[in-house]
Design an enzyme around this catalytic site. Sequence first.
Site, PDB file in Angstrom:
ATOM      1  N   ASP A   1      19.499 -20.019  10.885  1.00 55.28           N
ATOM      2  CA  ASP A   1      19.294 -18.712  11.525  1.00 55.28           C
ATOM      3  C   ASP A   1      20.566 -18.299  12.264  1.00 55.28           C
ATOM      4  O   ASP A   1      21.495 -19.097  12.443  1.00 55.28           O
ATOM      5  CB  ASP A   1      18.118 -18.809  12.494  1.00 55.28           C
ATOM      6  CG  ASP A   1      17.583 -17.453  12.919  1.00 55.28           C
ATOM      7  OD1 ASP A   1      17.859 -16.450  12.222  1.00 55.28           O
ATOM      8  OD2 ASP A   1      16.878 -17.391  13.946  1.00 55.28           O
TER       9      ASP A   1
ATOM     10  N   GLU B   1      25.043 -14.799  10.950  1.00 55.06           N
ATOM     11  CA  GLU B   1      25.899 -13.700  10.490  1.00 55.06           C
ATOM     12  C   GLU B   1      27.400 -13.947  10.755  1.00 55.06           C
ATOM     13  O   GLU B   1      28.209 -13.444   9.952  1.00 55.06           O
ATOM     14  CB  GLU B   1      25.450 -12.388  11.157  1.00 55.06           C
ATOM     15  CG  GLU B   1      24.122 -11.874  10.707  1.00 55.06           C
ATOM     16  CD  GLU B   1      22.948 -12.678  11.296  1.00 55.06           C
ATOM     17  OE1 GLU B   1      21.888 -12.719  10.649  1.00 55.06           O
ATOM     18  OE2 GLU B   1      23.093 -13.259  12.386  1.00 55.06           O
TER      19      GLU B   1
ATOM     20  N   ASP C   1      14.021  -9.997  11.533  1.00 61.35           N
ATOM     21  CA  ASP C   1      13.161  -9.754  12.695  1.00 61.35           C
ATOM     22  C   ASP C   1      12.521  -8.371  12.615  1.00 61.35           C
ATOM     23  O   ASP C   1      13.042  -7.389  13.163  1.00 61.35           O
ATOM     24  CB  ASP C   1      13.973  -9.893  13.987  1.00 61.35           C
ATOM     25  CG  ASP C   1      14.458 -11.317  14.207  1.00 61.35           C
ATOM     26  OD1 ASP C   1      13.872 -12.239  13.611  1.00 61.35           O
ATOM     27  OD2 ASP C   1      15.414 -11.505  14.974  1.00 61.35           O
TER      28      ASP C   1
END
Length: 845
Positions: A432, A435, A510
């Site tokens: 997670d 990026e 999300d």
Amino acid sequence: MEENKKAGTKTERETPEKVKAIDFSNADVSTRYEDVYAYLSPDYCETVRWQDNAYEFVCNNGLALRIQVVQPEIIRFRYAVEAHFERDFSYAVRPDLEPGRVKVKLTETDSEYQLASEKLQIVVSKKELKVRVFDNDDRLICEDFDAFSAKRTIMKGWSQMRVRKKQHRKESFLGLGDKAGPTLLNGRIFENWCTDAYAFGEDTDPMYRAIPFYYALHEDTAYGIFLDNTFRSHFDFSKSNVGFTEFRTDGGEMNYYFIYGPGLDDVARNYAKLTGTHALPPLWALGYHQCKWSYYPEERVHEIADTFRSLEIPCDAIYLDIDYMDGYRCFTWDKSHFPDPAKMIATLRDKGFQTVVMIDPGLKEDLKYPVYAEALKNNYLLKTWNGDVAKGPVWPGFCGFPDFTSPDVRAWWGQLYQGLYTEDGVSGFWNDMNEPAVFHVDHKTLPDHVRHEYDGDPCGHAKAHNIYGMQMARSSWEGLEILAPEKRPFLLTRATFCGGQRYAAVWTGDNLSTWEHLQIANQQCVRLSISGFSFCGSDIGGFSGDADGELFVRWLQLGVFHPLMRVHSMGSHASGDAAVTEEAELLAPEKHVSDQEPWSFGEKWTSLAKKAIELRYSILPCLYTAMWQLQQSGKPVLRPLAFADPLDPKVLENSRDFLFGEHILVSPVTQANVQRQMVHLPKGKWYYFWTGQAYSGELFVNLMPDQIPFFIREGAVVPIYPVQQWTNEKKIEELSLYVYYKNGTECSHLYEDAGEGMDYKSNRFSLQVFETKGTDSSLILNRTQTGDFDPGYEQVKVYLVGFPTFAHSCTVDGIEMPIKEIRLRDRSLYTMTVQSDFSTIAWKA
């Protein structure tokens, strides 16, 4: 300066205002500007040469174009300024891809060059190097709108590479991976830059993943464009100017692939040849998964597991979010909440649960934390332009970030999983925040000047950003393969790039607990699937907000047909599960009161949720077969209806309904309190699963709370398993086959293996091929089987659906067999039980 004042020209010293960037040809030598730029385009080509397995066309002004026929259907185009091409290196293209031996003939006229291969013709104009692509029937497939251009500025250097393609009349565009809007891309502009897009909406862009690959469809002919450039990129589908599409990058080389169909399925398969597919996952990874931010302490995890089993609701995996760690330090356990992780995980496995935990890229800045200390000592962390460790705040506070573009770092990172994977028994991992996400700053990630090794070609973060998450997933995947080569890794990643499907599944990020986000999740997953990422899903029920029972159940029903079926919610953080910070842009804790387990909404909704999850386990053989077909050929598991009927405009514009697997059409319920739903079917007949009634064209479906509408293509054979509480819970004694009548022929498949391990690569699999041949008064079902795996069941219960008249007789391998007729309102269903090794079943009127 006095002369400038007298002439009325303001200098930079006299005014704080900055003059915008200006074209070099219009710049005044006495004025200072924010930046000065110039465009370069090809002028005239007089030189052609064979270079690096490609034809290279060089213009008088130094700009060059290389054209390489990679495969008969795949053409690579590379543009270089000053005739200098970059290192030929790609993270996206399969490392084992070898260009095929394709015969290409080059001819020349006064005005153009022509390259002819066995499937395509590429015509290049000598003036400006404009490209046209034809098929071998001389049909124009694609052509440049104007010449390629490159923008050079004083401050940024070569900062923009641009190609424009003419748009055919009524041409449609699909794909581009992680975009939240309707299926068609027409009339919209998109940006590819991996971004932490919490609580995104339909118009949010960019998103978590950068997937610069799209389909173009004109009538029934399709092609794809894959832009293999990791800088920030932009796609304009006739939004700025009607009549052409444009793709451009903020740096690097213009390097793109033209991928021919002619069908949409063909484009998908050819793209998979280029960038690869996901490996066959363990069967448990396709079961139902339960997740929350966060399940702890250990007693709470066992409580969740025991509730699933006591209510007999199937579930295969429970996830642990960041709070299982010691102060958010990756590869550690919070021993106050999980005193004996290995014992807990073993107990869960005995109950049929796999354990999946999160791993983030940010390593807490703490010299007493061994992982950070080792990374610092060995120079494994990203650094700024002046050599300092690049740091940014995430959950643990300030963190350093490994450079996953370094082979040494990737090898080191992969071995860090040993404790969790091979010692504690964790089954899968969830990468997670990769990026990478950074709190506090509007940029949301590391500065562009941060340095990366980039596998031997050092660069800044502006180039490496979009592949950072992908390379983290690669590091994790390759490490898991080394640590336990006998197991199939399961890895989930948030950020990735084209080709990242070789390493990890994805989820949509999300989202919110709203009906709008249920619709968005549906559209996102279909688009991700046709963009290479079929192993995808969403946070069922919504990550943030408060779902109600109806929304949760309808989302579960949709999730039945997504390869990753995972519920994940933010939960309530008022008790201190994790600090809700302004930098994370999270909503107030009081808004997160729904736990979103299947039993969280009351008895009525619990029974409906249970039925939805049971449906998932019933159709697992369809999904597993589809995942095998994906791994074999690149056929997407989820597809827009246009893949079945590209010439029907109503089908093409449908963003709700989709194709699943080989022969299933799904029409999810995406609105609240709806009693009926219009469905427009692609060509041919389709059987409504819940009634067995055949339809074509348009119909209204009555919506039942416990059913998601889905249809079966005529002629299909659909395998169904008995419901289990987890995959491989017990031996399957009997397989069910639903056989759907068609006046004509159809082919179906059923792939099975052990569900784990690598023996399937050594012929330890079972592949059954079913062929139906129907006439007005008969139907023949032929079955063949290959592979050395024994599925275990000895009997098959066969249901014949849609036979047009009364079935008077049935033979199995030439022997007359009794059949049972089940009378419905206006039709009959026929059923019989046969041995699993049958070859031919024939029904006759």
